[in-house]
Design an enzyme around this catalytic site. Structure first.
Site, PDB file in Angstrom:
ATOM      1  N   CYS A   1       0.808  -1.165  -0.054  1.00 16.68           N
ATOM      2  CA  CYS A   1       0.008  -0.047  -0.208  1.00 16.68           C
ATOM      3  C   CYS A   1       0.631   1.280   0.099  1.00 16.68           C
ATOM      4  CB  CYS A   1      -0.952  -0.170   1.264  1.00 16.68           C
ATOM      5  SG  CYS A   1      -1.942  -1.509   1.362  1.00 16.68           S
TER       6      CYS A   1
ATOM      7  N   HIS B   1      -3.642   6.780   3.163  1.00 15.39           N
ATOM      8  CA  HIS B   1      -3.881   5.496   2.271  1.00 15.39           C
ATOM      9  C   HIS B   1      -5.554   5.127   2.721  1.00 15.39           C
ATOM     10  CE1 HIS B   1      -4.093   1.423   1.282  1.00 15.39           C
ATOM     11  NE2 HIS B   1      -3.858   0.869   2.228  1.00 15.39           N
TER      12      HIS B   1
ATOM     13  N   ASN C   1     -10.073  -1.039  -0.314  1.00 15.81           N
ATOM     14  CA  ASN C   1      -8.523  -0.777  -0.207  1.00 15.81           C
ATOM     15  C   ASN C   1      -7.907  -1.276  -1.386  1.00 15.81           C
ATOM     16  OD1 ASN C   1      -5.944  -0.984   0.444  1.00 15.81           O
ATOM     17  ND2 ASN C   1      -6.129  -1.927   2.306  1.00 15.81           N
TER      18      ASN C   1
HETATM   19  O1  UT7 Z   1      -3.668  -1.686   3.766  1.00 23.86           O
HETATM   20  C1  UT7 Z   1      -3.446  -2.235   5.206  1.00 23.86           C
HETATM   21  C2  UT7 Z   1      -4.379  -3.573   4.914  1.00 23.86           C
HETATM   22  N1  UT7 Z   1      -5.182  -4.098   5.593  1.00 23.86           N
HETATM   23  C3  UT7 Z   1      -6.097  -3.146   6.585  1.00 23.86           C
HETATM   24  O2  UT7 Z   1      -6.134  -2.048   6.582  1.00 23.86           O
HETATM   25  C4  UT7 Z   1      -7.199  -4.026   7.724  1.00 23.86           C
HETATM   26  C5  UT7 Z   1      -6.862  -3.531   9.003  1.00 23.86           C
HETATM   27  N2  UT7 Z   1      -8.049  -4.114   9.808  1.00 23.86           N
HETATM   28  C6  UT7 Z   1      -9.343  -3.746   9.784  1.00 23.86           C
HETATM   29  O3  UT7 Z   1      -9.703  -3.139   8.987  1.00 23.86           O
HETATM   30  C7  UT7 Z   1     -10.140  -4.481  10.575  1.00 23.86           C
HETATM   31  O4  UT7 Z   1      -9.432  -5.071  11.775  1.00 23.86           O
HETATM   32  C8  UT7 Z   1     -11.367  -5.424  10.152  1.00 23.86           C
HETATM   33  C9  UT7 Z   1     -12.324  -4.683   9.223  1.00 23.86           C
HETATM   34  C10 UT7 Z   1     -10.648  -6.421   9.235  1.00 23.86           C
HETATM   35  C11 UT7 Z   1     -11.999  -6.156  11.103  1.00 23.86           C
HETATM   36  O5  UT7 Z   1     -12.746  -5.017  11.712  1.00 23.86           O
HETATM   37  P1  UT7 Z   1     -12.652  -5.284  13.418  1.00 23.86           P
HETATM   38  O6  UT7 Z   1     -13.434  -4.103  14.119  1.00 23.86           O
HETATM   39  O7  UT7 Z   1     -11.229  -5.503  13.786  1.00 23.86           O
HETATM   40  O8  UT7 Z   1     -13.252  -6.691  13.688  1.00 23.86           O
HETATM   41  P2  UT7 Z   1     -12.794  -7.945  14.603  1.00 23.86           P
HETATM   42  O9  UT7 Z   1     -11.693  -8.725  13.582  1.00 23.86           O
HETATM   43  O10 UT7 Z   1     -12.190  -7.615  15.890  1.00 23.86           O
HETATM   44  O11 UT7 Z   1     -13.908  -8.918  14.506  1.00 23.86           O
HETATM   45  C12 UT7 Z   1     -15.278  -8.684  15.331  1.00 23.86           C
HETATM   46  C13 UT7 Z   1     -16.235  -9.733  14.963  1.00 23.86           C
HETATM   47  C14 UT7 Z   1     -15.653 -10.832  14.948  1.00 23.86           C
HETATM   48  O12 UT7 Z   1     -16.729 -11.869  15.567  1.00 23.86           O
HETATM   49  P3  UT7 Z   1     -16.831 -12.286  17.084  1.00 23.86           P
HETATM   50  O13 UT7 Z   1     -15.354 -13.044  17.265  1.00 23.86           O
HETATM   51  O14 UT7 Z   1     -16.639 -11.067  17.858  1.00 23.86           O
HETATM   52  O15 UT7 Z   1     -18.181 -13.002  17.156  1.00 23.86           O
HETATM   53  C15 UT7 Z   1     -15.483 -11.446  13.656  1.00 23.86           C
HETATM   54  O16 UT7 Z   1     -15.543 -12.934  13.256  1.00 23.86           O
HETATM   55  O17 UT7 Z   1     -16.536  -9.463  13.460  1.00 23.86           O
HETATM   56  C16 UT7 Z   1     -16.678 -10.593  12.768  1.00 23.86           C
HETATM   57  N3  UT7 Z   1     -16.360 -10.373  11.488  1.00 23.86           N
HETATM   58  C17 UT7 Z   1     -17.392 -10.089  10.596  1.00 23.86           C
HETATM   59  N4  UT7 Z   1     -18.647  -9.944  10.622  1.00 23.86           N
HETATM   60  C18 UT7 Z   1     -19.446  -9.618   9.868  1.00 23.86           C
HETATM   61  C19 UT7 Z   1     -15.070 -10.306  10.773  1.00 23.86           C
HETATM   62  N5  UT7 Z   1     -15.246 -10.060   9.388  1.00 23.86           N
HETATM   63  C20 UT7 Z   1     -16.780  -9.896   9.327  1.00 23.86           C
HETATM   64  C21 UT7 Z   1     -17.386  -9.515   8.220  1.00 23.86           C
HETATM   65  N6  UT7 Z   1     -18.800  -9.545   8.480  1.00 23.86           N
HETATM   66  N7  UT7 Z   1     -17.150  -9.253   6.886  1.00 23.86           N
END
Ligand code: UT7
Length: 331
Positions: free
Chosen positions: A116, A258, A288
């Site tokens: 990125c 970004h 992204n």
């Molecule tokens: O250029 C750099 C590239 N990458 C990034 O920038 C990504 C950086 N990270 C993020 O943007 C975030 O961490 C995510 C968007 C990937 C995830 O968001 P989060 O607020 O960190 O969610 P989390 O991983 O803490 O997950 C919360 C819950 C989980 O369920 P439980 O364990 O609380 O029951 C996940 O399984 O949300 C669930 N979950 C989803 N639910 C619906 C994870 N992905 C999804 C989804 N739809 N797509």
């Protein structure tokens, strides 16, 4: 960063493939929903390249627009740099295909793999070639077809990424021109490289049935760790640029970060109380797009009357590697 000359942004252009994948489309493919995606990321849709479009094809469209904007012909360009992690082939570089498709001949052309941060790395290198006096006009492109590397069974990654391209022409500035690249700072922390990786297909895990069966041909990410590092690192990069240039946040007209996740962008701005009204957010439309994200957002902001010539702009990037950086420029 001294040099004989300075560089300026002479022209910009971008391209988003016509095909759109909305959150509602994703609801039918994986266990997710529009509300979750919008609340957690700010993404509403992302664009997807057609099966007959390779990364170089996206590059060419963006580059032609940038050349037109700069009122230059391809014969005027001295070098082509493409920031991408999703090049047309493992080898040779996508920049070589771009060169031929644009009709350029015999000019230095190469890719940058800084994920990125690839576009910022590219602009930083181009700036140095102009400062040294070696070249006058350089085409820098950030382009990705990330959707080819998405596991559409992994809801944590497949909702995030999209395809697109953005291009700049960097040119030697006239003496006394105030609209120049003021500073660039680039970094990498390889100790955290495993947090965001496409493990298969390289020399460590060459393409094989086992690699495919294990899903190692897809991007994998530790989302929460990446999130924390992205906020901390981009805020540090912004501070570094401000301190280096001896300016305060209120002297910056726009930050173009970004575009990974709206919450990351808000958290970065919040770290030094920078108002969100002066932060460019385009992730809702693109998802992204890795190396393409900053030039895409910049181009959109210019076309929509936000960023104007003469304004002071701070770019900051963060990505796999973990790479990061900043550029401060007067547009
Ligand atoms: O250029 C750099 C590239 N990458 C990034 O920038 C990504 C950086 N990270 C993020 O943007 C975030 O961490 C995510 C968007 C990937 C995830 O968001 P989060 O607020 O960190 O969610 P989390 O991983 O803490 O997950 C919360 C819950 C989980 O369920 P439980 O364990 O609380 O029951 C996940 O399984 O949300 C669930 N979950 C989803 N639910 C619906 C994870 N992905 C999804 C989804 N739809 N797509």
């Amino acid at each position: 960063m001294a040099g004989l000359y300075r560089s300026r942004v002479a022209g910009i252009g971008s391209y988003l493939p016509e095909k759109v994948l909305t959150n509602f489309d994703l609801e039918k493919m994986v266990e997710t929903n529009d509300q979750w995606i919008v609340e957690r990321t700010g993404i509403e849709r992302r664009h997807v390249a057609n099966s007959d479009q390779a990364t170089s094809d996206l590059c060419v469209i963006a580059a032609q627009k940038a050349l037109q904007d700069a009122q230059l012909k391809i014969e005027d360009v001295d070098m082509i740099i493409v920031g991408t992690v999703t090049g047309d082939h493992q080898m040779p570089s996508t920049a070589c295909f771009v060169q031929t498709k644009l009709g350029a001949k015999n000019i230095m052309s190469f890719d940058i793999n800084a994920a990125c941060s690839g576009f910022l790395y590219g602009v930083t290198i181009a700036d140095q070639f102009i400062r040294s006096g070696m070249y006058k006009n350089i085409l820098v492109i950030g382009a990705e077809v990330l959707t080819r590397y998405m596991n559409y069974k992994d809801r944590e990654t497949c909702i995030l990424f999209g395809d697109g391209a953005g291009a700049w022409i960097l040119s030697r500035a006239q003496e006394g021109d105030k609209n120049i690249i003021e500073s660039s700072h680039s970094h990498a922390d390889g100790s955290l490289a495993d947090l965001l990786i496409l493990p298969g297909g390289g020399s460590k895990y060459p393409q094989s049935q086992e690699v495919i069966d294990k899903g190692m041909n897809f991007m994998s990410m530790k989302g929460r760790e990446i999130f924390k590092n992205a906020v901390r690192t981009m805020a540090l990069c912004c501070r570094e640029a401000l301190e280096y240039n001896h300016i305060s946040p209120d002297q910056v007209d726009w930050i173009v970060p970004h575009q990974a996740n709206k919450r990351i962008i808000e958290a970065v701005a919040d770290q030094f109380k920078f108002p969100m009204e002066r932060v460019i957010v385009y992730v809702n439309e693109t998802g992204n797009t890795s190396a393409a994200s900053i030039p895409l957002a910049f181009d959109w902001a210019v076309k929509n009357g936000k960023i104007k010539r003469g304004q002071t702009i701070l770019l900051t990037a963060f990505g796999a590697g973990l790479t990061s950086g900043s550029i401060l420029l007067r547009y």
